[in-house]
Design an enzyme around this catalytic site. Structure first.
Site, PDB file in Angstrom:
ATOM      1  N   GLY A  17      48.285  41.652  26.175  1.00  0.00           N
ATOM      2  CA  GLY A  17      49.011  42.445  25.190  1.00  0.00           C
ATOM      3  C   GLY A  17      50.325  42.646  25.441  1.00  0.00           C
ATOM      4  N   PRO A  18      50.704  43.408  26.414  1.00  0.00           N
ATOM      5  CA  PRO A  18      52.234  43.665  26.655  1.00  0.00           C
ATOM      6  C   PRO A  18      53.329  42.398  26.840  1.00  0.00           C
ATOM      7  CG  PRO A  18      50.815  44.753  28.310  1.00  0.00           C
ATOM      8  CD  PRO A  18      49.824  43.931  27.742  1.00  0.00           C
TER       9      PRO A  18
ATOM     10  N   GLU B 245      36.548  58.268  22.018  1.00  0.00           N
ATOM     11  CA  GLU B 245      35.917  57.223  21.875  1.00  0.00           C
ATOM     12  C   GLU B 245      35.557  56.603  23.364  1.00  0.00           C
ATOM     13  OE1 GLU B 245      35.991  53.133  19.326  1.00  0.00           O
ATOM     14  OE2 GLU B 245      37.819  53.490  20.341  1.00  0.00           O
TER      15      GLU B 245
ATOM     16  N   CYS C  10      33.332  49.507  17.625  1.00  0.00           N
ATOM     17  CA  CYS C  10      34.070  50.483  17.115  1.00  0.00           C
ATOM     18  C   CYS C  10      33.400  51.355  16.091  1.00  0.00           C
ATOM     19  CB  CYS C  10      35.333  49.895  16.528  1.00  0.00           C
ATOM     20  SG  CYS C  10      34.914  48.718  15.319  1.00  0.00           S
TER      21      CYS C  10
ATOM     22  N   LYS D 273      46.603  35.734  19.260  1.00  0.00           N
ATOM     23  CA  LYS D 273      46.375  36.060  20.662  1.00  0.00           C
ATOM     24  C   LYS D 273      44.870  36.694  20.946  1.00  0.00           C
ATOM     25  CE  LYS D 273      46.649  39.649  23.191  1.00  0.00           C
ATOM     26  NZ  LYS D 273      45.524  39.332  24.224  1.00  0.00           N
TER      27      LYS D 273
ATOM     28  N   GLU E 124      43.124  47.926  12.578  1.00  0.00           N
ATOM     29  CA  GLU E 124      41.416  47.910  12.680  1.00  0.00           C
ATOM     30  C   GLU E 124      41.220  48.684  14.171  1.00  0.00           C
ATOM     31  OE1 GLU E 124      38.080  48.716  13.747  1.00  0.00           O
ATOM     32  OE2 GLU E 124      37.655  46.677  13.862  1.00  0.00           O
TER      33      GLU E 124
ATOM     34  N   VAL F  30      52.400  38.731  25.552  1.00  0.00           N
ATOM     35  CA  VAL F  30      52.109  37.944  24.476  1.00  0.00           C
ATOM     36  C   VAL F  30      51.810  38.723  23.055  1.00  0.00           C
ATOM     37  CG1 VAL F  30      50.385  36.177  23.213  1.00  0.00           C
ATOM     38  CG2 VAL F  30      51.257  35.977  25.766  1.00  0.00           C
ATOM     39  N   GLY F  31      51.264  39.783  23.091  1.00  0.00           N
ATOM     40  CA  GLY F  31      51.114  40.747  22.086  1.00  0.00           C
ATOM     41  C   GLY F  31      52.232  41.290  21.369  1.00  0.00           C
TER      42      GLY F  31
ATOM     43  N   GLY G 111      47.059  35.355  26.866  1.00  0.00           N
ATOM     44  CA  GLY G 111      47.811  36.237  27.678  1.00  0.00           C
ATOM     45  C   GLY G 111      47.576  37.637  27.454  1.00  0.00           C
TER      46      GLY G 111
END
Length: 477
Positions: A209-210, A385, A285, A176, A251, A212-213, A207
């Protein structure tokens, strides 16, 4: 140099079982953050799409996992070669979909996936796929179906850092990609097919995250999830994946410190430090977003940083001279601006930039690159961050205090130390972080990459990244 082209694939579908799949009627627009205009659209995937992709990956696993390692390595190398041939299109696509300046996109965004995949392929001949320990034969075998969930800041690199070692290890994959910058996933699918990767070994479901992830993380036929993204989202992936006790590699975020020692070349430390704080518009990151300097040198460091910052041209990411483009989206622009305003409200000194719009840029998700001085170690802008071009300069009194400050966040992904070489290495050993650059040491795509604490677990790149995608079996004789 020729002007960047526009993305060649504007309506990519899912890629399942070796074929492009249109998906349902719902679409997610891909917005150029420099213009606010849609450049493409991808299908809004569903759990049913994930089911189909996982079934394709599961069906392809027996044949791919038993393919000779030499051939698997050859396929990965051909993927690297194919990405190199498509580098111009890849760079232009990333610039259009997430605003990375075209010069940076060519030099970094399009080249890192080529280097990392070639590096992984080169590991095959000497990797200890089997070894003898006493009367045991120890074997390293593929895990199975790997779910990969990737972010928008280095959209192709983060994919390839997972896909290349997972394929070499003999796994099959359901990816994804980020919905913000998904277009290079289609390029990779095409390149992989051309490289001879069997149908079903690599699948892409677009898609959110909520939807497909989470479907990937929860799926009982997915044996491992490898996720790169925010710490908040990584925690959610871990929770969802826990029901099936699958392996999870994370990660996550970072708040990396650049520790400038008393015996450092201050001018070099500040110049290189700022470049690494604002790399990719600060949307990295590993960005060194905290610069720790001896209190007596704070003001000098701040002046040097502000002078260096004046050379960072903000503007159209397709312009060769631009060093900082827009943030990846309006949402990210608003997030970064909120942190800049918080820094001012909390009393930090604005040495460069500050709140407000970028002069001359009436549209686009731009922010003013900002340098704060006299930042308290526990200030919000020093602990959270930001993911934008915001540098916090923090004074310290003693070396022990500098180390304490560097280790004081929930993160531990990267960092830097500048000073006399042996002295700097000694301090680097004290930092609780996954990688440390000493005096500007160059990025090594074969070295392990990953974090301590809430920056994640596991390692990517090189031999360590390959090991993440392997199970270990012992046979006693």
């Amino acid at each position: 140099m020729a002007a960047p082209t526009t993305p060649t694939t504007t309506e990519p579908g899912h890629w399942i079982g070796g074929e492009a799949v249109a998906g349902g009627a719902d679409r997610i627009e891909v917005i150029n953050p420099a213009t606010g205009e849609a450049v493409a659209a991808v299908p809004a995937g569903t759990p049913a799409d994930v089911d189909r992709a996982v079934a394709a990956a599961k069906a392809a696993f027996p044949a791919w996992s038993t393919t000779d390692i030499t051939e698997r390595a050859a396929v990965v190398q051909r993927i690297s070669d194919g990405l190199k041939a498509r580098a111009a299109d890849i760079a232009a696509s990333i610039t259009a979909e997430m605003g990375s300046p075209i010069t940076f996109a060519r030099k970094v965004q399009a080249t890192m996936p080529v280097a990392t995949s070639a590096g992984v392929a080169s590991l095959a001949p000497d990797f200890p796929w089997t070894e003898e320990i006493g009367n045991s034969l120890v074997m390293r075998e593929p895990i199975g179906v790997v779910g990969a969930i990737t972010p928008w800041n280095y959209p192709l690199h983060q994919i390839v850092a997972k896909v290349a070692p997972a394929l070499l290890a003999g796994n099959t994959i359901v990816l994804k990609p980020t919905e913000i910058a998904p277009l290079t996933a289609a390029v990779l699918a095409e390149v992989a097919a051309e490289a001879g990767l069997p149908a079903g070994a690599f699948n892409v479901v677009h898609g959110t995250g909520p939807v497909v992830g989470e479907a990937i993380a929860a799926h009982p036929d997915v044996d491992m999830v490898s996720f790169t993204g925010s710490t908040r989202a990584g925690k959610r992936v871990s929770v969802v994946a826990s029901d099936t006790v699958k392996r999870v590699a994370l990660e996550l975020g970072g708040k990396s410190a650049n520790v400038v020692l008393e015996d450092a070349d201050l001018a070099k430390a500040v110049k290189v430090g700022l470049a690494n704080a604002w790399i990719n518009g600060g949307q990295t990151c590993t960005a060194w977003t905290r610069m720790l300097v001896p209190a007596a040198k704070h003001d000098e460091a701040l002046e040097l940083a502000a002078a260096a910052a004046a050379k960072y041209t903000v503007g159209d990411p397709t312009d060769e001279a631009t060093r900082i483009g827009p943030m990846s989206s309006v949402a990210q622009q608003e997030r970064v601006n909120a942190y800049i305003e918080r820094g001012v409200a909390d009393g930090a000194t604005v040495a460069f930039g500050g709140p407000g719009s970028v002069e001359g840029l009436d549209r686009g998700a731009y922010v003013r690159p900002t340098i704060f001085g006299n930042v308290a170690p526990d200030a919000v802008i020093a602990q959270e961050e930001i993911f934008g071009p915001v540098l916090s300069v923090i004074p310290y009194s003693t070396e022990d205090e500098a180390v304490e400050i560097a280790n004081s966040t929930i993160y531990g992904l990267a960092g830097a130390v500048f000073g006399e070489q042996d002295h700097a290495i000694a301090v680097a050993r004290r930092l609780r972080t996954g990688q440390v650059d000493v005096n500007g040491g160059a990025f090594n795509p074969m070295a392990p990459f990953g974090g301590y604490k809430q920056s994640g677990n596991g390692r990517e790149l090189g031999r360590y990244g390959l090991e993440e995608f392997l199970e270990v079996k012992s046979i006693q004789r």
